[in-house]
Design a protein around this motif. Sequence first.
Motif, PDB file in Angstrom:
ATOM      1  N   LYS A 119     -20.117 -12.942 -34.518  1.00 36.57           N
ATOM      2  CA  LYS A 119     -19.568 -13.750 -33.422  1.00 36.57           C
ATOM      3  C   LYS A 119     -20.680 -14.338 -32.553  1.00 36.57           C
ATOM      4  CE  LYS A 119     -15.876 -13.383 -29.904  1.00 36.57           C
ATOM      5  NZ  LYS A 119     -15.038 -12.428 -29.154  1.00 36.57           N
ATOM      6  N   HIS A 120     -20.479 -15.598 -32.124  1.00 40.49           N
ATOM      7  CA  HIS A 120     -21.465 -16.327 -31.333  1.00 40.49           C
ATOM      8  C   HIS A 120     -21.179 -16.305 -29.831  1.00 40.49           C
ATOM      9  CE1 HIS A 120     -22.790 -17.816 -35.230  1.00 40.49           C
ATOM     10  NE2 HIS A 120     -23.812 -18.411 -34.645  1.00 40.49           N
ATOM     11  N   SER A 121     -20.070 -15.723 -29.389  1.00 41.61           N
ATOM     12  CA  SER A 121     -19.716 -15.779 -27.965  1.00 41.61           C
ATOM     13  C   SER A 121     -18.890 -14.555 -27.583  1.00 41.61           C
ATOM     14  CB  SER A 121     -18.914 -17.054 -27.659  1.00 41.61           C
ATOM     15  OG  SER A 121     -17.638 -16.980 -28.277  1.00 41.61           O
ATOM     16  N   THR A 122     -18.768 -14.318 -26.269  1.00 43.51           N
ATOM     17  CA  THR A 122     -17.840 -13.333 -25.702  1.00 43.51           C
ATOM     18  C   THR A 122     -17.864 -12.012 -26.468  1.00 43.51           C
ATOM     19  OG1 THR A 122     -16.413 -15.259 -25.381  1.00 43.51           O
ATOM     20  CG2 THR A 122     -15.562 -13.154 -24.637  1.00 43.51           C
ATOM     21  N   ALA A 123     -19.019 -11.396 -26.496  1.00 48.22           N
ATOM     22  CA  ALA A 123     -19.166 -10.085 -27.124  1.00 48.22           C
ATOM     23  C   ALA A 123     -20.328  -9.371 -26.442  1.00 48.22           C
ATOM     24  CB  ALA A 123     -19.428 -10.223 -28.621  1.00 48.22           C
ATOM     25  N   ASP A 124     -20.457  -8.084 -26.724  1.00 49.63           N
ATOM     26  CA  ASP A 124     -21.550  -7.304 -26.140  1.00 49.63           C
ATOM     27  C   ASP A 124     -22.898  -7.882 -26.553  1.00 49.63           C
ATOM     28  OD1 ASP A 124     -22.738  -5.240 -24.703  1.00 49.63           O
ATOM     29  OD2 ASP A 124     -22.685  -3.850 -26.400  1.00 49.63           O
ATOM     30  N   ALA A 125     -22.983  -8.372 -27.785  1.00 54.68           N
ATOM     31  CA  ALA A 125     -24.173  -9.071 -28.285  1.00 54.68           C
ATOM     32  C   ALA A 125     -23.686 -10.214 -29.161  1.00 54.68           C
ATOM     33  CB  ALA A 125     -25.055  -8.122 -29.087  1.00 54.68           C
ATOM     34  N   VAL A 126     -24.382 -11.362 -29.122  1.00 51.02           N
ATOM     35  CA  VAL A 126     -23.899 -12.554 -29.820  1.00 51.02           C
ATOM     36  C   VAL A 126     -24.956 -13.087 -30.784  1.00 51.02           C
ATOM     37  CG1 VAL A 126     -22.347 -13.179 -27.944  1.00 51.02           C
ATOM     38  CG2 VAL A 126     -24.648 -14.126 -27.975  1.00 51.02           C
ATOM     39  N   ALA A 127     -24.466 -13.797 -31.810  1.00 51.09           N
ATOM     40  CA  ALA A 127     -25.332 -14.245 -32.899  1.00 51.09           C
ATOM     41  C   ALA A 127     -26.445 -15.161 -32.436  1.00 51.09           C
ATOM     42  CB  ALA A 127     -24.490 -14.942 -33.968  1.00 51.09           C
ATOM     43  N   PHE A 128     -26.195 -15.983 -31.414  1.00 51.51           N
ATOM     44  CA  PHE A 128     -27.241 -16.884 -30.932  1.00 51.51           C
ATOM     45  C   PHE A 128     -28.469 -16.127 -30.429  1.00 51.51           C
ATOM     46  CE2 PHE A 128     -23.944 -20.337 -30.293  1.00 51.51           C
ATOM     47  CZ  PHE A 128     -24.508 -21.205 -31.210  1.00 51.51           C
ATOM     48  N   GLY A 129     -28.318 -14.842 -30.128  1.00 52.08           N
ATOM     49  CA  GLY A 129     -29.445 -14.034 -29.660  1.00 52.08           C
ATOM     50  C   GLY A 129     -30.286 -13.439 -30.766  1.00 52.08           C
ATOM     51  N   GLU A 130     -29.854 -13.603 -32.020  1.00 52.65           N
ATOM     52  CA  GLU A 130     -30.627 -13.058 -33.133  1.00 52.65           C
ATOM     53  C   GLU A 130     -31.935 -13.826 -33.288  1.00 52.65           C
ATOM     54  OE1 GLU A 130     -29.922 -10.300 -34.428  1.00 52.65           O
ATOM     55  OE2 GLU A 130     -28.175 -10.322 -35.755  1.00 52.65           O
ATOM     56  N   PRO A 131     -33.070 -13.132 -33.427  1.00 54.90           N
ATOM     57  CA  PRO A 131     -34.358 -13.839 -33.522  1.00 54.90           C
ATOM     58  C   PRO A 131     -34.464 -14.736 -34.741  1.00 54.90           C
ATOM     59  CG  PRO A 131     -34.617 -11.480 -33.973  1.00 54.90           C
ATOM     60  CD  PRO A 131     -33.230 -11.668 -33.447  1.00 54.90           C
ATOM     61  N   ASP A 132     -33.748 -14.409 -35.823  1.00 54.35           N
ATOM     62  CA  ASP A 132     -33.835 -15.201 -37.047  1.00 54.35           C
ATOM     63  C   ASP A 132     -32.608 -16.074 -37.260  1.00 54.35           C
ATOM     64  OD1 ASP A 132     -32.104 -13.118 -37.445  1.00 54.35           O
ATOM     65  OD2 ASP A 132     -32.844 -12.587 -39.444  1.00 54.35           O
ATOM     66  N   TRP A 133     -31.946 -16.485 -36.160  1.00 50.14           N
ATOM     67  CA  TRP A 133     -30.730 -17.295 -36.293  1.00 50.14           C
ATOM     68  C   TRP A 133     -31.020 -18.557 -37.088  1.00 50.14           C
ATOM     69  CZ3 TRP A 133     -29.092 -22.210 -35.222  1.00 50.14           C
ATOM     70  CH2 TRP A 133     -27.697 -22.441 -35.250  1.00 50.14           C
ATOM     71  N   ASP A 134     -30.144 -18.818 -38.053  1.00 50.81           N
ATOM     72  CA  ASP A 134     -30.222 -20.033 -38.862  1.00 50.81           C
ATOM     73  C   ASP A 134     -28.807 -20.334 -39.338  1.00 50.81           C
ATOM     74  OD1 ASP A 134     -30.402 -21.313 -41.764  1.00 50.81           O
ATOM     75  OD2 ASP A 134     -32.246 -21.833 -40.705  1.00 50.81           O
ATOM     76  N   PRO A 135     -28.351 -21.586 -39.240  1.00 51.91           N
ATOM     77  CA  PRO A 135     -26.958 -21.872 -39.592  1.00 51.91           C
ATOM     78  C   PRO A 135     -26.617 -21.570 -41.050  1.00 51.91           C
ATOM     79  CG  PRO A 135     -28.192 -23.911 -39.224  1.00 51.91           C
ATOM     80  CD  PRO A 135     -29.046 -22.789 -38.740  1.00 51.91           C
ATOM     81  N   ARG A 136     -27.593 -21.624 -41.935  1.00 55.91           N
ATOM     82  CA  ARG A 136     -27.297 -21.374 -43.348  1.00 55.91           C
ATOM     83  C   ARG A 136     -26.927 -19.915 -43.590  1.00 55.91           C
ATOM     84  NH1 ARG A 136     -32.832 -23.858 -45.434  1.00 55.91           N
ATOM     85  NH2 ARG A 136     -33.407 -22.720 -43.538  1.00 55.91           N
ATOM     86  N   THR A 137     -27.476 -19.016 -42.760  1.00 57.42           N
ATOM     87  CA  THR A 137     -27.175 -17.601 -42.928  1.00 57.42           C
ATOM     88  C   THR A 137     -26.179 -17.087 -41.892  1.00 57.42           C
ATOM     89  OG1 THR A 137     -29.120 -17.047 -41.598  1.00 57.42           O
ATOM     90  CG2 THR A 137     -29.395 -17.095 -43.994  1.00 57.42           C
TER      91      THR A 137
END
Length: 450
Positions: free
Chosen positions: A121-139
């Motif tokens: 999940k990218h929003s409204t959670a204890d931790a969100v995907a946008f905060g991942e250091p290796d965020w990439d839309p393909r993965t």
Amino acid sequence: MSDQSIQRKPPGTLRVALVFPAVRHKSVRGVPPANRSRTPDTLKPSSFRGESLDFVLFPEGYVHAPDNRRIRALSGLAMTLRAPLLVGAVETRPDASGRLADWQVLLHFRRDGTHNRVYTKHSTADAVAFGEPDWDPRTMLPTFELAGELVGATICHDHYLGLLQRSLSQRGARVWVNPSYDNVTDLKWSSVLRLRAVENRLFSLCTLHDNGGRATHPFGYSPDGHELLARRAGTETFETLTACRESDAVYIVDLDMSMAGTRLRWSAIPLPTKPKRPRNGAPQIPIQLAVRNGEPCVRKGRRWRTVGAGCTVEANGVDAYLQVVPRAGVMDAAACVRVLDRAHAEGCVPVIWNHWRKTPTDPARIATLMMGRAIECCAPIVVSDLQGIHEVVELSNRNKIPARRTVQSDGEAVIDLGYAWGWQSAFKMVAQHLPRTERSRALDRYRSLA
């Protein structure tokens, strides 16, 4: 009921089961509760009454991923049904700072019982995907195949982030699932889920838990914006998903995949159920709009100024940025996000103006979709053509409930900037779950999808 009485699946369709369980523990400000005992008992194969299914969708937060007993039960269910399961789960693991956090994820259980995580999940959670250091839309925003069709997924409030679904559609998704946790405001969810289906030419599906509060139901829309019909597993009678309000049930929908990816037929969009209405009292921060000599204009003092590629105007101490998004461009989430971005750069609240030479259908049908766009962008939406302004859709309160406003008989309109927030509110559900130092990077990552 015998298996022979279950309706045969028409050729070229996907048959999907939407699991709609009851749950005791409510979400808190949109975040599923941390209490590990909140999840309902895992469904048994008998709940599906012998249906032949292409996949099964469960709600957000249905299982806590370390619960091996329930994970094994779901694996067994996938093998028995001979159908993939998409199951919302909570994973407790460190975030980028090393803090132990609850991540909302979607697990894919295959027909052989194996499973893997397909979305975070990218929003409204204890931790969100946008905060991942290796965020990439393909993965972090993948498509995956179910029954020969490409499917994309987001979770709950992620459906407000229109560039996510746009990216999935551009990479071939023809079905989009967006499981949520519990009871939601019907008008908000239906408006956004319908818009996503139409603008991306795909089927949208959402199921959730019933927490016993205000009435809710699963959601589903076809690429022309019409609500899907459903029936309880093992029965033959279809009704709209809006009527499917009995929880601890499994509802079956058939998706006619010949509709996915087809050209938008404006006349097929349903008319809105909400009539136009005046405001209760005077607008908080009014500005006056009109079409003059075929051009969108805003009153600035005693003069009318052409909006064109963008202009600013001040009202009661609030600066607004107005920009025309011409014709069908308003159906591209990226075009609307660029208006928000420009308004933010100018230090203004946004107004999106959709202008046509002649609207391609009854403007009220366009307003059906703009209800969702106003929620997504936290901005007023104006629809006009050379004859004048036809529709104004605004947020009417702090809960982001949209309303169609009456337009003056001469084709002019007054809009209220009181609930025009733009980026300040539209991206808040992501930013508030990230350290302040990471918020700008997260917004840049979202912008990159445009």
